[in-house]
Motif scaffolding. Structure first.
Motif, short mmCIF file in Angstrom:
data_model
loop_
_atom_site.label_atom_id
_atom_site.label_comp_id
_atom_site.label_asym_id
_atom_site.label_seq_id
_atom_site.Cartn_x
_atom_site.Cartn_y
_atom_site.Cartn_z
N ARG A 84 50.12 38.39 -0.86
CA ARG A 84 48.84 38.71 -1.34
C ARG A 84 47.93 39.55 -0.57
O ARG A 84 47.55 40.67 -0.78
N ASP A 85 48.15 39.54 0.92
CA ASP A 85 47.62 40.27 2.03
C ASP A 85 48.33 41.60 1.76
O ASP A 85 47.77 42.81 2.50
N ASN A 86 49.59 41.93 1.34
CA ASN A 86 50.03 43.22 0.98
C ASN A 86 49.49 44.05 -0.18
O ASN A 86 50.05 44.93 -0.54
N GLY A 87 48.68 43.21 -0.86
CA GLY A 87 48.14 43.84 -2.06
C GLY A 87 48.61 43.41 -3.41
O GLY A 87 48.16 43.74 -4.35
N GLY A 88 49.50 42.26 -3.55
CA GLY A 88 49.79 41.77 -4.46
C GLY A 88 51.40 41.87 -4.64
O GLY A 88 52.17 42.51 -4.05
N GLY A 89 52.03 40.92 -5.44
CA GLY A 89 53.40 40.82 -5.68
C GLY A 89 53.79 39.32 -5.75
O GLY A 89 53.11 38.52 -6.49
N LEU A 90 55.10 39.01 -5.89
CA LEU A 90 55.72 37.73 -6.34
C LEU A 90 56.69 37.15 -5.22
O LEU A 90 57.64 37.75 -4.74
N VAL A 91 56.52 35.83 -5.02
CA VAL A 91 57.32 35.04 -4.19
C VAL A 91 58.37 34.31 -5.29
O VAL A 91 57.60 33.37 -6.03
N ILE A 92 59.62 34.60 -5.72
CA ILE A 92 60.60 33.92 -6.46
C ILE A 92 61.18 32.72 -5.80
O ILE A 92 61.90 32.90 -5.05
N GLY A 93 60.73 31.30 -5.94
CA GLY A 93 61.30 30.27 -5.32
C GLY A 93 62.25 29.64 -6.07
O GLY A 93 62.07 29.82 -7.36
N THR A 94 63.10 29.01 -5.60
CA THR A 94 64.12 28.06 -6.22
C THR A 94 64.16 26.79 -5.58
O THR A 94 64.15 26.60 -4.37
N GLU A 95 64.19 25.70 -6.37
CA GLU A 95 64.39 24.11 -6.01
C GLU A 95 65.06 23.44 -7.17
O GLU A 95 64.48 23.64 -8.15
N ILE A 96 65.81 22.73 -6.86
CA ILE A 96 66.72 21.69 -7.89
C ILE A 96 65.93 20.51 -7.98
O ILE A 96 66.09 19.75 -9.24
N VAL A 97 65.21 19.94 -7.04
CA VAL A 97 64.49 18.58 -7.17
C VAL A 97 63.25 18.75 -8.08
O VAL A 97 62.33 19.30 -7.33
N HIS A 98 63.27 17.94 -8.87
CA HIS A 98 61.88 18.21 -10.08
C HIS A 98 60.53 17.81 -9.05
O HIS A 98 59.47 18.46 -9.32
N LYS A 99 60.63 16.66 -8.51
CA LYS A 99 59.58 16.07 -7.76
C LYS A 99 59.08 17.13 -6.80
O LYS A 99 57.72 17.25 -6.72
N LYS A 100 59.87 17.79 -5.95
CA LYS A 100 59.65 18.70 -4.94
C LYS A 100 58.93 20.05 -5.75
O LYS A 100 57.84 20.37 -5.25
N VAL A 101 59.39 20.47 -6.89
CA VAL A 101 58.63 21.54 -7.71
C VAL A 101 57.43 21.21 -7.99
O VAL A 101 56.42 22.28 -7.84
#
Length: 230
Positions: free
Chosen positions: A106-123
């Motif tokens: 966000r502070d760089n002006g915008g973009g995207l963090v693509i996260g990965t997580e296998i546990v539904h509750k954590k997502v």
């Protein structure tokens, strides 16, 4: 590094408040983690690492096990220093590290963090916490096995955080590797904690033939910092 210096890294008070609360909640799980792993101390002392059986995997389903604050500030500053716009995170968990990365994007002006997580509750919880920090527009969490979900990756990657299940860390990195730009950064947690599980991973990054310059930093007992050199 003093707390007064650390607290100045994240300028957004709303985000800082969310992070402070989540780190405190994570710290409250420390006693439970210690008692759970007491029987495995001999394995750690012998360098055998954690036994990744169903009992241990199930135990971690409600555990934050995040990066530490100093690591969070470090990855934020790294992302800012290279003006990272696209960051891939293997092992989102409850989203603490994701918040540091998304703040940088966000502070760089915008973009995207693509996260990965296998546990539904954590997502579910990670998305909630990220929204509380006001960063939901900068994050896309892919739910499921990272070795499957990341097959959809088709864009240039500026930075990668490896902080998921150690036995497949190298396979995940090799999946992302073709998309990491020259000068891109790979930062990896758990190098010191899971030496046996991460040995082949570290060897890969530290072999110049694989296109990286890499070293192990003394952060949380071992954090690998690598730069894509070709």
């Amino acid at each position: 590094m003093s707390q007064s210096n650390n607290s100045s890294v994240i300028k957004d008070k709303k985000i800082e408040a969310v992070l402070n609360r989540l780190h405190k909640e994570a710290d409250n799980q420390t006693t439970s983690l210690i008692f759970h792993h007491l029987p495995e101390i001999p394995r750690f002392l012998l360098g055998k690492g954690l036994k990744w059986d169903k009992k241990n995997i199930d135990f971690y389903e409600d555990k934050y096990i995040p990066i530490e604050k100093e690591q969070g500030y470090f990855i934020y500053l790294l992302a800012r220093s290279i003006n990272a716009k696209t960051i891939v995170e293997y092992g989102t968990s409850f989203g603490i590290s994701t918040i540091y990365l998304a703040t940088a994007v966000r502070d760089n002006g915008g973009g995207l963090v693509i996260g990965t997580e296998i546990v539904h509750k954590k997502v579910v919880q990670a998305r909630k916490f990220i929204a509380e920090a006001g960063l939901e527009n900068y994050v896309n969490i892919l739910e499921g096995d990272a070795l499957e979900s990341l097959k959809s990756l088709n864009q240039t990657v500026d930075m990668v955080l490896i902080d998921g299940w150690p036995p497949i860390a190298l396979d995940v990195l090799k999946l992302i590797d073709p998309f990491i730009r020259k000068g891109g950064i790979v930062i990896s947690d758990n190098i010191g904690t899971f030496k046996k599980d991460m040995k082949s991973y570290v060897n890969f990054l530290q072999d110049p033939a694989n296109g990286y310059c890499s070293t192990t930093l003394n952060l949380r007992g071992g954090t690998e910092l690598a730069v894509k050199s070709k």
